[in-house]
Design a protein around this motif. Structure first.
Motif, PDB file in Angstrom:
ATOM      1  N   ARG A 286      57.366   3.972   6.375  1.00 40.80           N
ATOM      2  CA  ARG A 286      56.509   3.692   5.221  1.00 40.80           C
ATOM      3  C   ARG A 286      56.491   2.192   4.935  1.00 40.80           C
ATOM      4  NH1 ARG A 286      59.489   7.979   3.583  1.00 40.80           N
ATOM      5  NH2 ARG A 286      60.656   6.803   2.019  1.00 40.80           N
TER       6      ARG A 286
ATOM      7  N   ARG B 244      51.828   3.467   5.308  1.00 43.19           N
ATOM      8  CA  ARG B 244      51.671   2.698   4.077  1.00 43.19           C
ATOM      9  C   ARG B 244      50.255   2.127   4.071  1.00 43.19           C
ATOM     10  NH1 ARG B 244      55.266  -2.641   2.300  1.00 43.19           N
ATOM     11  NH2 ARG B 244      53.839  -3.405   0.702  1.00 43.19           N
ATOM     12  N   ARG B 245      49.679   2.073   2.906  1.00 48.35           N
ATOM     13  CA  ARG B 245      48.319   1.549   2.789  1.00 48.35           C
ATOM     14  C   ARG B 245      48.351   0.029   2.674  1.00 48.35           C
ATOM     15  NH1 ARG B 245      44.720   5.414   2.437  1.00 48.35           N
ATOM     16  NH2 ARG B 245      45.380   7.522   1.850  1.00 48.35           N
TER      17      ARG B 245
ATOM     18  N   PHE C  13      44.292   2.113  -0.887  1.00 43.58           N
ATOM     19  CA  PHE C  13      44.175   3.251  -1.808  1.00 43.58           C
ATOM     20  C   PHE C  13      42.916   3.091  -2.650  1.00 43.58           C
ATOM     21  CE2 PHE C  13      45.432   5.254  -5.954  1.00 43.58           C
ATOM     22  CZ  PHE C  13      45.416   6.560  -5.486  1.00 43.58           C
TER      23      PHE C  13
ATOM     24  N   ASN D 193      42.604  11.321  -5.661  1.00 40.69           N
ATOM     25  CA  ASN D 193      43.297  10.631  -4.559  1.00 40.69           C
ATOM     26  C   ASN D 193      44.796  10.525  -4.813  1.00 40.69           C
ATOM     27  OD1 ASN D 193      41.022  10.176  -2.933  1.00 40.69           O
ATOM     28  ND2 ASN D 193      40.456   8.354  -4.107  1.00 40.69           N
TER      29      ASN D 193
ATOM     30  N   SER E 203      46.217  13.793  -4.021  1.00 42.43           N
ATOM     31  CA  SER E 203      46.248  13.946  -2.566  1.00 42.43           C
ATOM     32  C   SER E 203      47.454  13.227  -1.961  1.00 42.43           C
ATOM     33  CB  SER E 203      44.951  13.385  -1.965  1.00 42.43           C
ATOM     34  OG  SER E 203      44.978  13.460  -0.561  1.00 42.43           O
ATOM     35  N   GLU E 204      47.799  12.072  -2.518  1.00 44.59           N
ATOM     36  CA  GLU E 204      48.963  11.330  -2.033  1.00 44.59           C
ATOM     37  C   GLU E 204      50.252  12.115  -2.262  1.00 44.59           C
ATOM     38  OE1 GLU E 204      48.819   7.423  -1.025  1.00 44.59           O
ATOM     39  OE2 GLU E 204      47.232   8.698  -0.226  1.00 44.59           O
TER      40      GLU E 204
ATOM     41  N   GLU F 137      50.482  14.921   0.153  1.00 50.90           N
ATOM     42  CA  GLU F 137      50.837  14.402   1.474  1.00 50.90           C
ATOM     43  C   GLU F 137      52.339  14.182   1.607  1.00 50.90           C
ATOM     44  OE1 GLU F 137      50.283  12.861   5.397  1.00 50.90           O
ATOM     45  OE2 GLU F 137      49.207  14.257   4.096  1.00 50.90           O
TER      46      GLU F 137
END
Length: 412
Positions: A9, A41-42, A84, A90, A93-94, A97
């Motif tokens: 991550r 990781r975004r 993100f 959203n 959703s994270e 996940e």
């Protein structure tokens, strides 16, 4: 060429986690492996502003996902998720996940089909990705290893996402990791834990990519004018304890400065919020957030580093990167006894061990340090750096990590 997917991550070597995976990856690079870092990781402004250039879309290799952001450093690739997008859906959703890791799993499988890796290393996975990859890797004859550096403690003020990570990570350590092909353990505590479970395991603490040529005798001690220099790097919170040391130093310095403390990571405002002002008049300098290189400049000038932690599992299972950095630069560490990183200290030889971090204990310690002869300080600094060569050099662990990846039944 032999290939490894390193999944975490984190990513680029801009923080402790990024440095950790780069250090392990560098060993495998030296052994002839190509490393592709899959960053769960975004991308964000911190990553964008880190000074590394994104690989242009038109030059992307066919195997790289064009919806992601890729950085190339020498022969290494770092692949980040898109930023993100915000919004409650959203965010939900994270969280889903974290529990299911469905997107992460399909992402890894997609890269496996293109990369054809010999091995996958999971850095502190939460749970679900490990569970799914255990089955997948067995079918595809891919070695699956874990790089384990954290055993989280429950926290009352944690967010929902943080609570899920803590709970699932603990369950992964207890139930899943014993089915892996091997574990890279950051601490002796983890090493002993996994070996008791008959898991093939290698102890690899934070490593320093240095030739250890920063000689402790190099610095001009005459400029100190009798003042002992201390360094703390980090941000006290759920892990480190700093306030008792600051209060003890203020007590010792109230009639004259005999100790100086440089703090990299927090600013004066941190202390002002709790009613502590004009710290510089006590020899305490809070420099705020610094770059890694800026922090190391203060480490170089220090006589001792500070690492105080609660006597809990997280302190025994983890291993402080700043501990390794300080010793590698000839800076002996002051630690309280918790049975973790502090086990590498031979008190008053290569560092100093104390029983607790009570104010009276720390005041007594500081007064004793101020009475040390310069030759005694230098001796500890020399010993610290010499021991760092034994513990934190990449070359020490090359053979064992190679055997772990190959699947040798016994690791020396």
């Amino acid at each position: 060429m032999k290939r490894i997917l390193y999944v975490s991550r984190a990513g680029l070597p801009i923080d402790a986690t990024g440095l950790r995976i780069e250090q392990i990856g560098a060993i495998y690079e030296a052994l002839g492996y190509h490393i592709h870092y899959i960053c769960n990781r975004r991308i964000d402004d911190t990553i964008r502003n880190a000074g590394y250039e994104v690989v242009p879309t038109k030059t992307l290799l066919e195997k790289l996902n064009k919806n992601e952001y890729h950085f190339s450093i020498e022969n290494k690739i770092y692949s980040y998720l898109p930023e993100f997008q915000g919004g409650k859906i959203n965010a939900l959703s994270e969280i889903i996940e974290i529990v299911c890791a469905s997107k992460a799993y399909h992402r890894i499988v997609n890269y496996c089909e293109k990369d054809k890796p010999d091995a996958i290393i999971l850095y502190n996975d939460v749970y679900a990705l490990t569970k799914k990859l255990i089955k997948y890797c067995k079918r595809k004859n891919i070695r699956l290893l874990a790089d384990v550096t954290e055993w989280y403690e429950k926290r009352k003020n944690a967010t929902v996402a943080e609570k899920l990570v803590i709970c699932l990570s603990n369950y992964r350590i207890k139930k899943l990791d014993q089915h892996l092909d091997g574990v890279i353990a950051i601490s002796h505590y983890f090493e002993q834990y996994y070996k008791q479970k008959k898991v093939n395991c290698v102890w690899v603490p934070p490593l320093m990519r240095t030739d250890f040529t920063v000689a402790p005798l190099k610095y001009n001690y005459n400029e100190r004018k009798g003042v002992i220099n201390f360094i703390y790097a980090g941000s006290p919170g759920s892990k480190d304890i700093l306030l008792p040391f600051v209060l003890a130093l203020m007590e010792v310095n109230k009639t004259g400065i005999c100790c100086r403390l440089d703090i990299a990571g927090i600013a004066d405002s941190y202390f002002e919020k709790i009613g502590m002002h004009e710290l510089r008049s006590y020899g305490i300098y809070a420099h705020g957030r610094l770059t890694h290189d800026e922090t190391l400049e203060y480490v170089k000038r220090a006589d001792f580093g500070i690492l105080l932690r609660k006597n809990q599992r997280y302190a025994r299972a983890g291993f402080s990167t700043k501990f390794a950095e300080c010793m590698s630069m000839g800076v002996p560490m002051i630690c309280n006894k918790v049975g973790g990183t502090d086990n590498l200290i031979d008190s008053w030889e290569n560092g100093i061990l104390i029983d607790d971090y009570k104010a009276e204990t720390l005041v007594e310690l500081l007064l004793k340090i101020c009475e040390l002869d310069l030759s005694e300080v230098i001796k500890m600094k020399v010993n610290a750096q010499q021991d760092a060569v034994k513990y934190f050099s990449e070359k020490v662990y090359r053979k064992q990590l190679y055997k772990l990846l190959r699947g040798d039944s016994e690791i020396e």
